[in-house]
Design a protein around this motif. Sequence first.
Motif, PDB file in Angstrom:
ATOM      1  N   ARG A 105       0.826  -1.212   0.000  1.00  0.00           N
ATOM      2  CA  ARG A 105       0.000   0.000   0.000  1.00  0.00           C
ATOM      3  C   ARG A 105       0.861   1.264   0.000  1.00  0.00           C
ATOM      4  NH1 ARG A 105      -5.222  -0.444   3.616  1.00  0.00           N
ATOM      5  NH2 ARG A 105      -5.850   1.081   2.055  1.00  0.00           N
ATOM      6  N   TYR A 106       1.979   1.226   0.706  1.00  0.00           N
ATOM      7  CA  TYR A 106       2.893   2.370   0.655  1.00  0.00           C
ATOM      8  C   TYR A 106       3.406   2.559  -0.772  1.00  0.00           C
ATOM      9  CZ  TYR A 106       3.488   3.203   5.736  1.00  0.00           C
ATOM     10  OH  TYR A 106       3.310   3.551   7.066  1.00  0.00           O
ATOM     11  N   TYR A 156      14.795   9.827   7.097  1.00  0.00           N
ATOM     12  CA  TYR A 156      14.011   8.744   7.683  1.00  0.00           C
ATOM     13  C   TYR A 156      12.809   9.287   8.445  1.00  0.00           C
ATOM     14  CZ  TYR A 156      17.802   5.648   6.488  1.00  0.00           C
ATOM     15  OH  TYR A 156      18.738   4.927   5.782  1.00  0.00           O
ATOM     16  N   ILE A 157      11.655   8.673   8.192  1.00  0.00           N
ATOM     17  CA  ILE A 157      10.427   8.989   8.914  1.00  0.00           C
ATOM     18  C   ILE A 157      10.128   7.801   9.820  1.00  0.00           C
ATOM     19  CG2 ILE A 157       8.022   9.681   8.716  1.00  0.00           C
ATOM     20  CD1 ILE A 157      10.029  11.567   7.302  1.00  0.00           C
ATOM     21  N   GLY A 158      10.060   8.027  11.120  1.00  0.00           N
ATOM     22  CA  GLY A 158       9.965   6.939  12.081  1.00  0.00           C
ATOM     23  C   GLY A 158       8.569   6.404  12.302  1.00  0.00           C
ATOM     24  N   SER A 159       8.292   6.006  13.525  1.00  0.00           N
ATOM     25  CA  SER A 159       7.068   5.273  13.849  1.00  0.00           C
ATOM     26  C   SER A 159       5.806   6.120  13.792  1.00  0.00           C
ATOM     27  CB  SER A 159       7.181   4.638  15.239  1.00  0.00           C
ATOM     28  OG  SER A 159       7.314   5.644  16.235  1.00  0.00           O
ATOM     29  N   ILE A 160       5.938   7.424  13.559  1.00  0.00           N
ATOM     30  CA  ILE A 160       4.756   8.277  13.464  1.00  0.00           C
ATOM     31  C   ILE A 160       3.776   7.749  12.417  1.00  0.00           C
ATOM     32  CG2 ILE A 160       5.869   9.847  11.811  1.00  0.00           C
ATOM     33  CD1 ILE A 160       4.276  12.122  13.083  1.00  0.00           C
ATOM     34  N   MET A 161       4.296   7.116  11.362  1.00  0.00           N
ATOM     35  CA  MET A 161       3.417   6.578  10.335  1.00  0.00           C
ATOM     36  C   MET A 161       2.711   5.318  10.819  1.00  0.00           C
ATOM     37  SD  MET A 161       3.801   8.857   8.058  1.00  0.00           S
ATOM     38  CE  MET A 161       2.775   8.075   6.834  1.00  0.00           C
ATOM     39  N   GLU A 168      -6.626   5.071   8.738  1.00  0.00           N
ATOM     40  CA  GLU A 168      -6.102   5.185   7.375  1.00  0.00           C
ATOM     41  C   GLU A 168      -6.332   6.537   6.712  1.00  0.00           C
ATOM     42  OE1 GLU A 168      -6.274   2.053   4.652  1.00  0.00           O
ATOM     43  OE2 GLU A 168      -5.973   0.476   6.133  1.00  0.00           O
ATOM     44  N   PRO A 169      -7.472   7.210   6.927  1.00  0.00           N
ATOM     45  CA  PRO A 169      -7.588   8.532   6.297  1.00  0.00           C
ATOM     46  C   PRO A 169      -6.449   9.473   6.693  1.00  0.00           C
ATOM     47  CG  PRO A 169      -9.738   7.785   7.033  1.00  0.00           C
ATOM     48  CD  PRO A 169      -8.738   6.808   7.572  1.00  0.00           C
ATOM     49  N   GLU A 170      -6.095   9.472   7.976  1.00  0.00           N
ATOM     50  CA  GLU A 170      -5.004  10.332   8.431  1.00  0.00           C
ATOM     51  C   GLU A 170      -3.648   9.793   7.971  1.00  0.00           C
ATOM     52  OE1 GLU A 170      -5.117  13.336   9.916  1.00  0.00           O
ATOM     53  OE2 GLU A 170      -7.277  13.168   9.512  1.00  0.00           O
ATOM     54  N   LEU A 171      -3.511   8.471   7.929  1.00  0.00           N
ATOM     55  CA  LEU A 171      -2.262   7.861   7.469  1.00  0.00           C
ATOM     56  C   LEU A 171      -1.936   8.298   6.058  1.00  0.00           C
ATOM     57  CD1 LEU A 171       0.093   5.801   7.541  1.00  0.00           C
ATOM     58  CD2 LEU A 171      -1.569   4.059   6.825  1.00  0.00           C
ATOM     59  N   TRP A 172      -2.885   8.124   5.131  1.00  0.00           N
ATOM     60  CA  TRP A 172      -2.598   8.435   3.732  1.00  0.00           C
ATOM     61  C   TRP A 172      -2.487   9.942   3.515  1.00  0.00           C
ATOM     62  CZ3 TRP A 172      -0.611   4.255   2.941  1.00  0.00           C
ATOM     63  CH2 TRP A 172      -1.218   3.031   3.205  1.00  0.00           C
ATOM     64  N   LYS A 173      -3.201  10.722   4.313  1.00  0.00           N
ATOM     65  CA  LYS A 173      -3.076  12.181   4.226  1.00  0.00           C
ATOM     66  C   LYS A 173      -1.657  12.617   4.589  1.00  0.00           C
ATOM     67  CE  LYS A 173      -4.980  16.449   6.237  1.00  0.00           C
ATOM     68  NZ  LYS A 173      -5.987  16.995   7.199  1.00  0.00           N
ATOM     69  N   LEU A 174      -1.138  12.071   5.697  1.00  0.00           N
ATOM     70  CA  LEU A 174       0.213  12.437   6.119  1.00  0.00           C
ATOM     71  C   LEU A 174       1.260  11.880   5.156  1.00  0.00           C
ATOM     72  CD1 LEU A 174       2.051  13.802   8.163  1.00  0.00           C
ATOM     73  CD2 LEU A 174       1.963  11.713   9.552  1.00  0.00           C
ATOM     74  N   LEU A 175       1.074  10.637   4.721  1.00  0.00           N
ATOM     75  CA  LEU A 175       2.029  10.059   3.779  1.00  0.00           C
ATOM     76  C   LEU A 175       2.114  10.878   2.504  1.00  0.00           C
ATOM     77  CD1 LEU A 175       3.970   7.772   3.032  1.00  0.00           C
ATOM     78  CD2 LEU A 175       2.007   6.495   2.171  1.00  0.00           C
ATOM     79  N   ASP A 176       0.953  11.270   1.987  1.00  0.00           N
ATOM     80  CA  ASP A 176       0.954  12.067   0.752  1.00  0.00           C
ATOM     81  C   ASP A 176       1.638  13.411   0.957  1.00  0.00           C
ATOM     82  OD1 ASP A 176      -0.360  10.028  -0.559  1.00  0.00           O
ATOM     83  OD2 ASP A 176      -2.342  10.920  -0.407  1.00  0.00           O
ATOM     84  N   ALA A 177       1.502  13.975   2.173  1.00  0.00           N
ATOM     85  CA  ALA A 177       2.157  15.248   2.467  1.00  0.00           C
ATOM     86  C   ALA A 177       3.681  15.079   2.498  1.00  0.00           C
ATOM     87  CB  ALA A 177       1.653  15.811   3.803  1.00  0.00           C
ATOM     88  N   PHE A 178       4.145  13.994   3.099  1.00  0.00           N
ATOM     89  CA  PHE A 178       5.587  13.717   3.078  1.00  0.00           C
ATOM     90  C   PHE A 178       6.069  13.478   1.653  1.00  0.00           C
ATOM     91  CE2 PHE A 178       5.400  12.243   7.687  1.00  0.00           C
ATOM     92  CZ  PHE A 178       6.264  13.204   8.152  1.00  0.00           C
ATOM     93  N   GLN A 179       5.287  12.706   0.893  1.00  0.00           N
ATOM     94  CA  GLN A 179       5.684  12.393  -0.482  1.00  0.00           C
ATOM     95  C   GLN A 179       5.751  13.636  -1.348  1.00  0.00           C
ATOM     96  OE1 GLN A 179       7.157   9.344  -0.077  1.00  0.00           O
ATOM     97  NE2 GLN A 179       6.416   8.977  -2.149  1.00  0.00           N
ATOM     98  N   ALA A 180       4.900  14.616  -1.052  1.00  0.00           N
ATOM     99  CA  ALA A 180       4.899  15.858  -1.829  1.00  0.00           C
ATOM    100  C   ALA A 180       6.231  16.605  -1.697  1.00  0.00           C
ATOM    101  CB  ALA A 180       3.741  16.745  -1.375  1.00  0.00           C
TER     102      ALA A 180
END
Length: 238
Positions: A25-26, A211-216, A223-235
Motif C-alpha cells: 500500500r505504501y 528517515y520517517i519513524g514510527s509516526i506513520m 487510514e484517512p489520516e495515514l494516507w493524508k500524512l504520507l501524501d504530504a511527506f511524499q509531496a
Amino acid sequence: MKFRPVYYMISGWPSLEKTREMVRRYVEHGVTALQFDMPGADPSRESAFIQQGMRHARALYGEDYDVFMDALRGIRCEFPELEIHLVVYPDVVERIGLERFGDFCQEIGIYSVLPGDKDKMKYLSNRGMAAFIGYDTSDAAIELARASDKHIVFVSNANGRTQPREGLVTWAERIGYIRAHGVTAPIFGVTGIKTPEELQQVRDAGADGAYIGSIMMQLWDNEPELWKLLDAFQAVAK
C-alpha cells in the motif's frame, strides 16, 4: 537519485502478513524506500510504541530470525526496485551472526544498515552498507564517511544526548560542513523528523533523503489520516 523519504516499519507488527500488505500500500502511494527493523530482545531505548510492537512481534515469531529474513526476501522478490534499509539492535546481529547478516544484506540488496554498535557499523561500512555521523559531527566520523563514495551516510539530528559542534546546529550547517570536508556519498537525515515541514528542512539543506519513524505506523488504524500524512511527506520529494 532524487530526494526520497524512507519510512520505518517493525517487521512482524502486528504480523508479517500485515507488514507485507502495508509495503504494497505504501508503494501504491509512490513510496520508493522503506526501513525495516527486526525486533530486538531489549528495545528499552525506543518509544513505548516501538517497544510494544517489537515485543508483540517476538511473542509471535520468537528469536528465529530466519523467519524475518525470509519475509524480507519475499518483499525483495515482489518489489525488486524498492530501496530497502535496515535498523537492528546489536543482539539481533549477534543472534544471526555478523558475517551471515552481512551476507544476507548483500544477498537481497540492502541499501543501508544501522546496527546500533560501532564495531558492527565499521564492519558493515567496510562491506559497503553505511557510515554514521552523529549530532556532534566528529572528525573521526567524517573521516570514515569520506572513505565511502558509494553508500549511504547517516547524519543524526538532535537526540537529547549529544551536544552539537560549535556553529553546526542546523541541518544546513552540518550537511554543508560535511560536504565541504570531502564526503561525497548520499546523505540521509535521521532522528525525530515528524512533519513535512521538518522533512523540507532536511531537503533544503542538501540531503539526499531522510528517515520517517514510527509516526506513520501509529496511524495504521486510522487510514484517512495515514494516507493524508504520507501524501504530504511524499509531496516534499516531488
